[in-house]
Design an enzyme around this catalytic site. Sequence first.
Site, PDB file in Angstrom:
ATOM      1  N   HIS A  50     -20.126 -69.415  86.982  1.00  0.00           N
ATOM      2  CA  HIS A  50     -19.894 -70.710  85.330  1.00  0.00           C
ATOM      3  C   HIS A  50     -18.585 -70.941  86.222  1.00  0.00           C
ATOM      4  CE1 HIS A  50     -20.569 -71.410  81.495  1.00  0.00           C
ATOM      5  NE2 HIS A  50     -19.472 -71.290  81.598  1.00  0.00           N
ATOM      6  N   HIS A  97     -24.687 -74.937  77.951  1.00  0.00           N
ATOM      7  CA  HIS A  97     -24.401 -73.524  76.585  1.00  0.00           C
ATOM      8  C   HIS A  97     -26.228 -73.025  76.866  1.00  0.00           C
ATOM      9  CE1 HIS A  97     -22.119 -71.438  73.721  1.00  0.00           C
ATOM     10  NE2 HIS A  97     -21.346 -71.379  75.382  1.00  0.00           N
TER      11      HIS A  97
END
Length: 744
Positions: A50, A97
Amino acid sequence: MEIKEGPEVTLELALEHGLTEEEYERVKQILGRNPNYTELGIYSVMWSEHCSYKNSIKLLKTLPRSGGKLLVGAGEENAGAVDLGDGLAVVFKIESHNHPSAIEPYQGAATGVGGILRDVFTMGARPVASLDSLRFGPLKKGRVRYLLDGVVRGIGGYGNCFGVPAVGGEIYFEESYTGNPLVNAMAVGIVKTDKMASAVAKEAGSPVLVVGSSTGRDGIHGATFASEELSEESEAKRPAVQIGDPFTEKLLLEATLEIIDEDLIVGIQDMGAAGIICSSSEMSAKGNSGMELQLAHVPMREEGMIPYEILLSESQERMLVVAKKDKVGRIQEIFEKWGLHSKIIGKVIDEDRLYIRMGDKLYADVPPESLVLGGGAPVYTRETKKPKYLEKLNKSQPRVKEPEDYNKTLLKLISAPNICSRRWVYEQYDYQVRTNTVVIPGGSAAVLRIRKSDKAIALATDCNGRYVYLDPFVGAQMAVAEAARNVSCTGALPVAVTNCLNFGNPYDPEVYWYFSEVIRGMRKACLSFDTPVTGGNVSFYNESKESAVYPTPVIGMLGIVKELKNITTSYFKDKGDLIVLAGELSNEIGASEYIRTIHGQIRGPLPPFDIRMEKRVQRFARRAINAELVKSAHDISDGGLAVTLVESCINRPDGPIGCEVDIVDRRRFDKLIFSEAPSRIVITCHPDDIEEIERMALKNSVPVQIIGAVGGAKVEMNDYISMTANRLRKAYEEALPWLMEKRK
C-alpha cells in the site's frame, strides 16, 4: 508513565508483520543491527504494498507522466495538477478504500472520501467536486445490499457534511466483487498556480508540527491490512478501519488553506496510510533531509499509547506541517482560531536520519530514504502467465437466439443492475452544494463551472472490468477511451487522467499478467489521447477465498471546456430534432451486457477497437459542439445503441420524450442495437444544421448517418420496438430501489 518497548524482534515476528525473510534481512543490513519493535513496525508499514508500491512501481513508471497541460505529475506530490489557464490549476486524484469498506462499509467509504479530499487541499486547492467508482456482488445477496447501503451512506455522510458536491461516478455489480467490493474515491480542487504547496521537509531547524485532530489507536496497521487478502479473520481487524469526522475536516481545510495562503510553511502532507511515520519519512526523503521527533508532544486521545502505536496510527483529519522558523506563532494562532491542535513535535535536521524519541528514550533511528517509494524500499517484477481460459472465452462470437419479444428484452436490459438509473445513489449526495455544478449526475460526464471565468471542467470515472477480464490490453485502452468519450460529449477536451488500479494478489502470475497488460494498454491509450497520468493508486490483494476481483483499472478523466455556452448534455431536447449516429453500426456483441443479462454468458471477444477512429469521432463531436451545431450528445457504451437512445429520451428534466428510429441494415437487429462497440456517439441537431454536420464529419473522416428523429410519446425502433417513454422511464428508475428494498 512507563512505556513498554514491545517484544524482542525475531524472524517469526517480522513475518507476522508482513515482511518476507529477505526483506527482514535487508532491514538488518540497512540498520547494521536487528531492528527493535518500533522500527519493525515502521518498516512493515512503509514496505507494505500500500505504501511502497514494491510490486507495481517499475511498471507504473512506463506510463506517460509528462506533457500536455500537466503541472504536477505522478509521484511528485500528494495529487496531480493540470494548468487551467488564467493563473489557475486543477488538482485531482483517485484512491481506493476497498478493504476497510468490506469490513465496515460506512466508515470505510467515509474515510476514503476524507483521505482523498486531504490529498487535494494539502496542495492548497479548495475541493470543488468528488466522484466515486464502486463495484459490488449481485444484489440478490443480503450482505451485498448491506455493503452498498453502508458505502453510499458513508460517501454521502462525509461529503455532505464537509460541503463538497458528489457529481459523478459509476457502479457495477458482478459476481467477482462479492467477497471484495471496490470503493474508489476521486476528489478535484482548484488552486492558484502560485499558491500550490509541496510535501517537502527542508531547511534544518524548521519546526515540525502535528495539526488537526488528536491521535488514537484507530487505523493502526491499516496500510498492512490493505496489503493482504480478505479472509474470515478480517472481521477481527475492524480497528484497522479509521473513524472519520467531516466537521473536523472542514475546519482543517480552512486552517490549512489559510496557512498556505499566508506563506507560513515550508511543506505539508496529509497523514493518510501509515500516519506520522509515512508523512515524516516521505517529506524528509523528498527534501534530502531528516527529522528529530518527540512523540510525547503528539496530542493523544487514548492513554498508554506506545511509540509503535503513535507512529503507525491512521487517525483521521491530521497533517504534518514543516513551518518557516519565524512563522510558528502565526500558524498556531490560526489553528487555535479553528479549534484544532497544532503542536510542535520536532524539527528538520541536515541528516539522512529519523530520530524518534518518547521522553528521554530513543525508540527509532532509521534513514528516511530507506523507507520510501523510489528510495530504499524494495522493488520487484513478478512472474507473469497468461490464463489458459482466455483463449476459449475469446475464440468466437457468442451464438444467441434472437429475441421473440424485443420490448420485453429492452425492458429487462434497462432494468439490469449495471444499466438502470443510479438516482437512488446520487440523490443521497448533495451534488449542487457550492452552486458550481452545471451538469448533474446521470449524464455522460459531470461539468462544473470555474468561478469568475467562462471555463468549466468535465469529469468522469470509467472502467468495464468485464472487458478487462476478457482482454486486459484492449480493455484498458477502452476504459481510457470511454472516459475521454464521456467528457468529449460535453464539449470538453480530455487533458489528463488519474487512475485506481484494482487487482488480486500480485504473487499470482495470472494476476500479474493482467496487471502488466493493463499498464501496456493504458500507456498506449494515454499517449494517443495526450492525457498524461497525474497519479493515483494501486490496490492489490482484492480477493476473497472464492476468487479475485475482475482486473479493474478505473480511469478518472479531466476535461476542460473553453466556453460555458457550449456545454452539451446527453438528453434529447426538441421534437423534430434529427438523431445522428457518429461512427459505424456494429453487430459485435461479445462481452456485452446484452449477452450477460439476457443470455447468461460472460465471454468475448471484445468488439474491435481502432484508437485512431476513436480519436476522430471524439474530435468531430467536440468541433460540432463548439460550432453550436449539436443539441445533445451521448456516447454508446453499456447496453449499446438501444440503451443510449432510451436514456436520451427519458432523462430530460422536463419529462420524457419519444423518438422514432429507422436503422437500414440487413444484419440481425438485436446485434445492431445491443452491440457495445466503442468509437460511437449519438448526437441530435436541428434539421437546418445537418448538412454542416455532414460536411464536418467528412472533413474529420468520420462516418455519420441519420437514424431517426425526436418526438412523440413512444420510443420506436424499426418494427421491433414500440413502447411509451414513460413506461421505459418507470422500469429504468424503479429497478435499483426495488432491488434494495424487496428482500429487507
